[in-house]
Structures are given as C-alpha cells and as structure tokens.
Motif scaffolding. Structure first.
Motif, PDB file in Angstrom:
ATOM      1  N   TYR A  57       0.795  -3.371   3.273  1.00  8.37           N
ATOM      2  CA  TYR A  57      -0.263  -4.364   3.441  1.00  8.37           C
ATOM      3  C   TYR A  57      -1.540  -3.793   2.870  1.00  8.37           C
ATOM      4  O   TYR A  57      -1.912  -2.682   3.248  1.00  8.37           O
ATOM      5  CB  TYR A  57      -0.461  -4.693   4.915  1.00  8.37           C
ATOM      6  CG  TYR A  57      -1.564  -5.694   5.145  1.00  8.37           C
ATOM      7  CD1 TYR A  57      -1.313  -7.041   5.019  1.00  8.37           C
ATOM      8  CD2 TYR A  57      -2.849  -5.285   5.462  1.00  8.37           C
ATOM      9  CE1 TYR A  57      -2.315  -7.963   5.218  1.00  8.37           C
ATOM     10  CE2 TYR A  57      -3.857  -6.195   5.654  1.00  8.37           C
ATOM     11  CZ  TYR A  57      -3.581  -7.536   5.538  1.00  8.37           C
ATOM     12  OH  TYR A  57      -4.571  -8.447   5.723  1.00  8.37           O
ATOM     13  N   PRO A  58      -2.224  -4.441   2.009  1.00 11.06           N
ATOM     14  CA  PRO A  58      -1.885  -5.709   1.362  1.00 11.06           C
ATOM     15  C   PRO A  58      -0.732  -5.533   0.383  1.00 11.06           C
ATOM     16  O   PRO A  58      -0.336  -4.420   0.057  1.00 11.06           O
ATOM     17  CB  PRO A  58      -3.166  -6.109   0.649  1.00 11.06           C
ATOM     18  CG  PRO A  58      -3.913  -4.849   0.442  1.00 11.06           C
ATOM     19  CD  PRO A  58      -3.507  -3.928   1.561  1.00 11.06           C
ATOM     20  N   ASP A  59      -0.224  -6.647  -0.097  1.00  9.32           N
ATOM     21  CA  ASP A  59       0.994  -6.642  -0.903  1.00  9.32           C
ATOM     22  C   ASP A  59       0.824  -6.083  -2.311  1.00  9.32           C
ATOM     23  O   ASP A  59       1.801  -5.947  -3.027  1.00  9.32           O
ATOM     24  CB  ASP A  59       1.556  -8.065  -1.006  1.00  9.32           C
ATOM     25  CG  ASP A  59       2.027  -8.567   0.350  1.00  9.32           C
ATOM     26  OD1 ASP A  59       2.452  -7.730   1.162  1.00  9.32           O
ATOM     27  OD2 ASP A  59       1.963  -9.778   0.581  1.00  9.32           O
ATOM     28  N   ASN A  60      -0.388  -5.764  -2.740  1.00 15.98           N
ATOM     29  CA  ASN A  60      -0.578  -5.304  -4.117  1.00 15.98           C
ATOM     30  C   ASN A  60       0.003  -3.909  -4.360  1.00 15.98           C
ATOM     31  O   ASN A  60       0.148  -3.495  -5.497  1.00 15.98           O
ATOM     32  CB  ASN A  60      -2.056  -5.345  -4.513  1.00 15.98           C
ATOM     33  CG  ASN A  60      -2.913  -4.404  -3.690  1.00 15.98           C
ATOM     34  OD1 ASN A  60      -2.415  -3.621  -2.898  1.00 15.98           O
ATOM     35  ND2 ASN A  60      -4.213  -4.501  -3.865  1.00 15.98           N
ATOM     36  N   GLY A  61       0.333  -3.179  -3.312  1.00 20.73           N
ATOM     37  CA  GLY A  61       1.016  -1.905  -3.457  1.00 20.73           C
ATOM     38  C   GLY A  61       0.132  -0.732  -3.852  1.00 20.73           C
ATOM     39  O   GLY A  61       0.619   0.367  -4.042  1.00 20.73           O
ATOM     40  N   LYS A  62      -1.174  -0.929  -3.987  1.00 18.26           N
ATOM     41  CA  LYS A  62      -2.058   0.174  -4.351  1.00 18.26           C
ATOM     42  C   LYS A  62      -2.432   0.962  -3.102  1.00 18.26           C
ATOM     43  O   LYS A  62      -2.843   0.396  -2.099  1.00 18.26           O
ATOM     44  CB  LYS A  62      -3.322  -0.348  -5.025  1.00 18.26           C
ATOM     45  CG  LYS A  62      -3.052  -1.001  -6.362  1.00 18.26           C
ATOM     46  CD  LYS A  62      -4.334  -1.456  -7.006  1.00 18.26           C
ATOM     47  CE  LYS A  62      -4.030  -2.137  -8.330  1.00 18.26           C
ATOM     48  NZ  LYS A  62      -5.243  -2.638  -8.967  1.00 18.26           N
TER      49      LYS A  62
ATOM     50  N   ASP B   5      -4.844   3.970  -1.674  1.00 17.63           N
ATOM     51  CA  ASP B   5      -6.032   4.775  -1.940  1.00 17.63           C
ATOM     52  C   ASP B   5      -5.847   6.140  -1.279  1.00 17.63           C
ATOM     53  O   ASP B   5      -5.789   6.243  -0.060  1.00 17.63           O
ATOM     54  CB  ASP B   5      -7.265   4.070  -1.383  1.00 17.63           C
ATOM     55  CG  ASP B   5      -8.544   4.847  -1.626  1.00 17.63           C
ATOM     56  OD1 ASP B   5      -8.520   5.798  -2.440  1.00 17.63           O
ATOM     57  OD2 ASP B   5      -9.558   4.499  -1.007  1.00 17.63           O
TER      58      ASP B   5
END
Length: 67
Positions: free
Chosen positions: A37-42, A44
């Motif tokens: 979460y979120p689904d963008n997979g990035k 940090d």
C-alpha cells in the motif's frame, strides 16, 4: 537495544518469547494475504536517525483474510 538483557541477568523467558513471536508471525502470513500500500509498489528506503536508524516513511500494507 537489548530487549531481553544480556550476560548473567538475561531474561529466562527469552526463548519462549522469541518462539511465540515467530509462531504468531508465521500464522499471520499463513492466514492473511498481504498487499503493498499504495499499489504503485515504490518503497522509500530513506532513513532518519532516532535512538537507532529507522525508516523515514514506514512500510504499509493492505491485509485481507485468505478465502
């Protein structure tokens, strides 16, 4: 950071505490579907210094019971 102490005064319950946490984590992985979460997979991986070095932005997940 030594949650169970060390040396002669080490916690006698360290073994059972470690086993319980391991089993609980294994059951959670077994019983739930874990999604990023979120689904963008990035992710940090930046850090910040507190008592120890920790992630600046903690990891988050969506958890759904397995069918």
């Amino acid at each position: 950071m030594m949650p169970f102490g060390a040396g002669r005064r080490i916690c006698p319950g360290m073994g059972i505490g470690t086993v319980h946490v391991t089993l609980m984590l294994a059951r959670m992985v077994q019983e739930f579907e874990w999604l990023g979460y979120p689904d963008n997979g990035k992710v940090d991986l930046s850090e910040k210094l507190e008592f120890t070095v920790v992630m600046k932005n903690s990891l988050r997940a969506k958890i759904k019971p397995r069918a």
